[in-house]
Design an enzyme around this catalytic site. Structure first.
Site, short mmCIF file in Angstrom:
data_model
loop_
_atom_site.label_atom_id
_atom_site.label_comp_id
_atom_site.label_asym_id
_atom_site.label_seq_id
_atom_site.Cartn_x
_atom_site.Cartn_y
_atom_site.Cartn_z
N TYR A 169 3.68 -3.85 -11.64
CA TYR A 169 2.21 -3.97 -11.57
C TYR A 169 1.64 -3.53 -12.94
O TYR A 169 2.15 -2.59 -13.56
CB TYR A 169 1.70 -3.10 -10.42
N ARG A 216 -7.64 20.05 -1.39
CA ARG A 216 -6.77 19.50 -2.44
C ARG A 216 -5.31 19.86 -2.17
O ARG A 216 -4.40 19.20 -2.63
CB ARG A 216 -7.22 19.96 -3.84
N LYS A 228 -3.50 -1.57 -0.04
CA LYS A 228 -3.11 -2.93 0.31
C LYS A 228 -2.84 -3.04 1.82
O LYS A 228 -3.72 -2.75 2.60
CB LYS A 228 -1.92 -3.35 -0.55
N ASP A 282 8.61 0.95 -5.29
CA ASP A 282 7.26 0.62 -4.85
C ASP A 282 7.38 -0.46 -3.77
O ASP A 282 7.81 -1.58 -4.05
CB ASP A 282 6.45 0.13 -6.06
C1 3LM Z 1 -3.24 -5.88 -7.65
N1 3LM Z 1 -2.32 -3.68 -7.50
O1 3LM Z 1 -4.16 -6.64 -7.39
P1 3LM Z 1 -3.95 1.36 -6.65
N2 3LM Z 1 1.72 -0.75 -7.06
C2 3LM Z 1 1.53 -2.06 -6.85
C3 3LM Z 1 0.24 -2.60 -6.95
O2 3LM Z 1 0.10 -3.91 -6.73
C4 3LM Z 1 -0.85 -1.75 -7.26
C5 3LM Z 1 -0.60 -0.39 -7.48
C6 3LM Z 1 0.68 0.08 -7.36
C7 3LM Z 1 -3.46 -4.41 -7.68
C8 3LM Z 1 -4.67 -3.80 -7.90
S1 3LM Z 1 -5.69 -4.65 -10.27
C9 3LM Z 1 -6.96 -3.73 -11.02
C10 3LM Z 1 -5.86 -4.36 -8.53
C11 3LM Z 1 2.70 -2.92 -6.55
C12 3LM Z 1 -2.23 -2.29 -7.40
C13 3LM Z 1 -1.71 0.56 -7.80
O3 3LM Z 1 -4.05 2.52 -7.57
O4 3LM Z 1 -4.15 1.75 -5.21
O5 3LM Z 1 -4.77 0.19 -7.09
O6 3LM Z 1 -2.41 0.88 -6.64
O7 3LM Z 1 -2.08 -6.28 -7.85
#
Ligand code: 3LM
Length: 394
Positions: A111, A58, A208, A183
């Protein structure tokens, strides 16, 4: 540690530690929770920070270290920290930098879960949040208060692809002593490196493009050694949103082809955007690679490409828009983006369902908006699938 002047080479070799005992080409997966101390003093010294060495996964892990070193090189920052999700990175950053009484400036356009965190969780803990149009310098300057500690934005923004000028945000942050966080999920460091525009912390949902294969949920934060270490040793350690060594390894593997994948995502997306723009069923399309998009002016300077994601509205009812999405055969109905597969989703009921109706309007998300994350398939096959589905609503 190895470093080239070329990002393609760095995505493969950058930050690789010197060859270990057996000289493996592929990074070993240190699938261990804890590390053995030679004696009590060695353990105590590591806890006190007097000597380097691993303690417990961790707090740090060699496979994760390699991912972090590579990401810092790609984003042109001193250091990076990996997390168990993009939201883990977002929350570790804001909870690490803000306390009750502090003020965060952000946008309505975010997001969905980031918006939920900022509009519900932070105010519940006594952290003030202002939502302004970050593309409007005057409004951003007017929102600054004596207790403003952080400015947080995305660019291009999920899901409408609004572009923010990073030079403006970076300059205001420096001038006013406010930490800036961007971001960079939608473009990846191949197409945009916010730190080179004066941004303090660069964030990714590594789920992503960085991983790129739809099989990992992870996050990354890149910034100065001081800021990254502060977050690693406070909120990442104590809140615990760590990445597993196995997932770190999958992202290290994904990064090797990042430049090739991103180039192909851009080429395919440009073709799809031009096709959709010319189709009579399309009412509006949002893609920064099209000259009439306001973000197009920053192509070639801030952004080296427009990325693989676009959004559009059809000239039809909500029911017909739903029927169009359901009619697709090759394009998969799924949230997320940056994968080999073309993914299509409905922001108002999916990624941005955390928004109230008036918040959706403020973010420019209509009930009929559709988001398309163009994949790596042959562009002709993607176009043919869209074409047959659009024909059904004509
Ligand atoms: C999506 N987005 O489909 P995770 N910042 C950005 C993002 O697009 C996302 C995160 C942070 C999507 C996820 S929706 C339930 C699915 C610009 C995520 C957050 O925690 O790794 O999902 O990232 O747009």
């Amino acid at each position: 540690m190895w470093k080239s002047n070329n990002i393609e080479t760095n995505a493969i070799h950058g930050g690789k530690p010197s060859q270990g005992e057996h000289g493996p080409l592929s990074t070993p997966i240190y699938q261990t929770s804890t590390f053995v101390f030679d004696d009590v003093q060695q353990g105590a010294d590591r806890f006190a920070g007097d000597t380097h060495g691993h303690i417990y996964s961790r707090l740090g892990n060699p496979t994760v270290d390699e991912l972090e070193a590579r990401m810092a090189i790609l984003e042109e920052t001193e250091a990076a920290a990996a997390f168990g999700s993009g939201m883990g990175a977002v929350s570790a950053a804001v909870f690490g930098l803000l306390k009750a009484g502090d003020h965060l400036i952000t946008s309505h356009r975010l997001y969905g879960c980031t918006f939920a965190l900022f509009s519900h969780q932070l105010p519940a803990l006594g952290i003030e949040v202002s939502f302004v149009d970050l593309a409007d310098e005057q409004k951003l300057r007017a929102a600054i208060q004596p207790n403003t500690k952080v400015i947080y934005g995305e660019t291009p923004i999920n899901p409408c692809l609004t572009v923010i000028d990073l030079d403006v945000i970076g300059a205001i942050g420096r001038e006013r002593g406010i930490t800036t966080i961007i971001d960079n999920t939608f473009l990846s460091p191949i197409l945009q490196r916010p730190a080179t525009h004066g941004i303090d912390l660069v964030l990714h949902s590594a789920t992503k493009y960085l991983n790129g294969h739809g099989d990992v949920v992870a996050g990354i934060l890149c910034g100065s050694r001081e800021l990254v270490d502060q977050i690693k040793m406070t909120t990442r350690k104590d809140m615990g949103a760590v990445i597993s060594p196995n997932d770190a390894w999958l992202i290290i593997r994904g990064l090797k082809t990042l430049h090739l994948r991103v180039q192909r995502h851009c080429e395919n997306a440009q073709r799809v955007a031009e096709y959709l723009q010319g189709h009579s069923a399309i009412a509006k399309i949002y893609y920064p690679g099209l000259p009439d998009h306001p973000g197009y002016r920053l192509l070639g300077s801030q952004m080296q490409g427009a990325g693989g994601v676009m959004a559009f509205e059809l000239q039809c009812s909500f029911e017909q828009a739903v029927a169009f999405i359901n009619q697709l055969q090759l394009c998969k109905r799924a949230v997320s983006l940056g994968d080999a597969e073309t993914l299509i989703q409905h922001p108002a009921s999916m990624t941005h369902s955390t928004y109230e109706p008036e918040e959706l309007a403020a973010a420019g998300i209509s009930r009929t908006l559709i988001r398309l994350a163009v994949g790596l398939e042959n562009a002709e096959d993607i176009l043919a699938d869209l074409d047959q589905a659009l024909a059904t609503i004509a």
